[in-house]
Write a protein that holds these residues in place. Structure first.
Motif, PDB file in Angstrom:
ATOM      1  N   GLU A   1       0.843  -1.205   0.000  1.00  0.00           N
ATOM      2  CA  GLU A   1       0.000   0.000   0.000  1.00  0.00           C
ATOM      3  C   GLU A   1       0.874   1.250   0.000  1.00  0.00           C
ATOM      4  O   GLU A   1       0.666   2.178  -0.761  1.00  0.00           O
ATOM      5  N   GLN A   2       1.856   1.254   0.906  1.00  0.00           N
ATOM      6  CA  GLN A   2       2.686   2.438   1.098  1.00  0.00           C
ATOM      7  C   GLN A   2       3.421   2.834  -0.175  1.00  0.00           C
ATOM      8  O   GLN A   2       3.573   4.019  -0.475  1.00  0.00           O
ATOM      9  N   VAL A   3       3.889   1.856  -0.932  1.00  0.00           N
ATOM     10  CA  VAL A   3       4.644   2.177  -2.149  1.00  0.00           C
ATOM     11  C   VAL A   3       3.739   2.211  -3.381  1.00  0.00           C
ATOM     12  O   VAL A   3       4.220   2.253  -4.517  1.00  0.00           O
TER      13      VAL A   3
ATOM     14  N   GLN B   1      11.550   0.253  -8.688  1.00  0.00           N
ATOM     15  CA  GLN B   1      12.240   0.984  -7.635  1.00  0.00           C
ATOM     16  C   GLN B   1      11.346   1.122  -6.409  1.00  0.00           C
ATOM     17  O   GLN B   1      11.818   1.039  -5.270  1.00  0.00           O
ATOM     18  N   ARG B   2      10.052   1.338  -6.633  1.00  0.00           N
ATOM     19  CA  ARG B   2       9.142   1.417  -5.479  1.00  0.00           C
ATOM     20  C   ARG B   2       9.062   0.070  -4.777  1.00  0.00           C
ATOM     21  O   ARG B   2       8.999  -0.002  -3.548  1.00  0.00           O
TER      22      ARG B   2
ATOM     23  N   ARG C   1       6.910  10.561  -8.661  1.00  0.00           N
ATOM     24  CA  ARG C   1       6.231   9.609  -7.800  1.00  0.00           C
ATOM     25  C   ARG C   1       7.199   9.024  -6.765  1.00  0.00           C
ATOM     26  O   ARG C   1       6.861   8.851  -5.592  1.00  0.00           O
ATOM     27  N   PHE C   2       8.374   8.753  -7.234  1.00  0.00           N
ATOM     28  CA  PHE C   2       9.389   8.190  -6.351  1.00  0.00           C
ATOM     29  C   PHE C   2       9.816   9.218  -5.288  1.00  0.00           C
ATOM     30  O   PHE C   2      10.016   8.875  -4.123  1.00  0.00           O
ATOM     31  N   TYR C   3       9.920  10.480  -5.695  1.00  0.00           N
ATOM     32  CA  TYR C   3      10.233  11.556  -4.749  1.00  0.00           C
ATOM     33  C   TYR C   3       9.202  11.608  -3.626  1.00  0.00           C
ATOM     34  O   TYR C   3       9.543  11.743  -2.449  1.00  0.00           O
ATOM     35  N   ASN C   4       7.916  11.542  -4.015  1.00  0.00           N
ATOM     36  CA  ASN C   4       6.854  11.594  -3.000  1.00  0.00           C
ATOM     37  C   ASN C   4       6.993  10.456  -2.003  1.00  0.00           C
ATOM     38  O   ASN C   4       6.864  10.659  -0.794  1.00  0.00           O
ATOM     39  N   LEU C   5       7.256   9.282  -2.535  1.00  0.00           N
ATOM     40  CA  LEU C   5       7.407   8.120  -1.662  1.00  0.00           C
ATOM     41  C   LEU C   5       8.589   8.301  -0.713  1.00  0.00           C
ATOM     42  O   LEU C   5       8.464   8.109   0.500  1.00  0.00           O
ATOM     43  N   LEU C   6       9.712   8.701  -1.260  1.00  0.00           N
ATOM     44  CA  LEU C   6      10.918   8.809  -0.437  1.00  0.00           C
ATOM     45  C   LEU C   6      10.797   9.926   0.609  1.00  0.00           C
ATOM     46  O   LEU C   6      11.286   9.790   1.729  1.00  0.00           O
TER      47      LEU C   6
ATOM     48  N   LEU D   1      14.637  16.616  -2.384  1.00  0.00           N
ATOM     49  CA  LEU D   1      14.366  15.642  -1.329  1.00  0.00           C
ATOM     50  C   LEU D   1      15.094  15.874  -0.016  1.00  0.00           C
ATOM     51  O   LEU D   1      14.575  15.558   1.041  1.00  0.00           O
ATOM     52  N   CYS D   2      16.316  16.381  -0.102  1.00  0.00           N
ATOM     53  CA  CYS D   2      17.209  16.184   1.041  1.00  0.00           C
ATOM     54  C   CYS D   2      17.208  17.361   2.005  1.00  0.00           C
ATOM     55  O   CYS D   2      17.118  18.515   1.598  1.00  0.00           O
TER      56      CYS D   2
END
Ligand code: ADP
Ligand code: ADP
Length: 223
Positions: free
Chosen positions: A119-121, A140-141, A171-176, A198-199
């Motif tokens: 769910e989370q990814v 990657q997710r 999308r990956f940025y949001n997850l990370l 991100l950082c």
């Protein structure tokens, strides 16, 4: 929480991959920016205790990470640059299998964690599909879900956005970003935009050394 002091590593072929790296990494999302060959992967593999160092020290919350590698690894999630997946297994089956390998032996709680991670990814709707057929971004997710098995305190991700298209990347940025609110994340990348977006803290590496470190807004503007 993670303190590196004068970490050095020369490979048997004579390459000085790490030359006196000193870094302090606290809560949030830490970006390790640098060109190919800078030593980012070498540093990450060392922090993951997958390879030795020749000199220096690394402590987590004051404890030498090489003193008890088993307990260090139990608190660690590591997503290498190229991770393999068994062909054919569905995302859910594969994650469940990896959770079992990680020592999550209780079936009910393992299933609960696997499903929560899917769910989370954002892969829940694809849980019955084979990971080997996933797009780069989905893969990657999935890798993040895999690395988060067992609730690590420290997550190491090596060049996770290489090869992603802009939609997958965001999308990956949001997850990370969301993950970075729960876990200490160290992200290696050669993409300036990754650290900018991100950082909270970052260091720039070149030729095995940390060239500078600080807050992305202060450093990235100068690049
Ligand atoms: P980055 O991740 O920043 O691209 P690496 O840590 O992969 O940097 O590489 C740093 C240097 O060490 C490069 O010159 C690379 O070729 C070399 N290197 C990396 N891994 C090994 C290894 N296992 N054996 C020998 N040399 C290596
Ligand atoms: P990265 O840049 O992320 O380190 P590489 O493609 O350089 O990825 O490395 C992939 C694998 O090859 C790693 O396991 C690394 O240790 C190994 N490797 C890299 N450079 C060398 C080298 N010069 N000699 C031996 N192994 C190497």
């Amino acid at each position: 929480m993670l303190a590196l002091h004068n970490v050095s590593r020369t490979y048997p072929n004579g390459v000085h991959a790490l030359r006196g790296v000193t870094l302090h990494i606290g809560p949030g999302l830490f970006g390790l920016l640098g060109p190919n060959g800078a030593g980012k992967s070498s540093l990450m593999r060392t922090i993951a205790t997958l390879q030795p160092m020749d000199a220096g020290s690394i402590t987590m919350d004051g404890i030498d990470i090489f003193a008890d590698v088993t307990s260090h690894r139990a608190r660690l999630g590591y997503l290498p640059q190229d991770f393999g997946v068994y062909p054919g297994l569905s995302a859910r089956m594969l994650l469940d299998h990896l959770a079992l390998l990680k020592g999550l032996t209780d079936k009910a709680s393992r299933r609960a964690q696997v499903d929560a991670l899917l769910e989370q990814v954002n892969l829940w709707e694809h849980r019955h599909r084979a990971v080997s057929g996933f797009s780069g971004g989905m893969r990657q997710r999935f890798g993040i879900a895999q690395a988060l098995l067992g609730d690590p305190r420290l997550l190491i991700v090596d060049e996770p956005t290489a090869g992603l298209d802009p939609a997958e990347r965001s999308r990956f940025y949001n997850l990370l970003s969301a993950v970075g609110e729960q876990v200490v994340v160290i992200l290696s990348t050669h993409i300036v935009e990754d650290v900018r977006q991100l950082c909270t803290h970052m260091a720039i590496m070149n030729r095995g050394q940390v060239v500078c470190e600080g807050v992305p807004d202060d450093l990235v503007g100068e690049l």
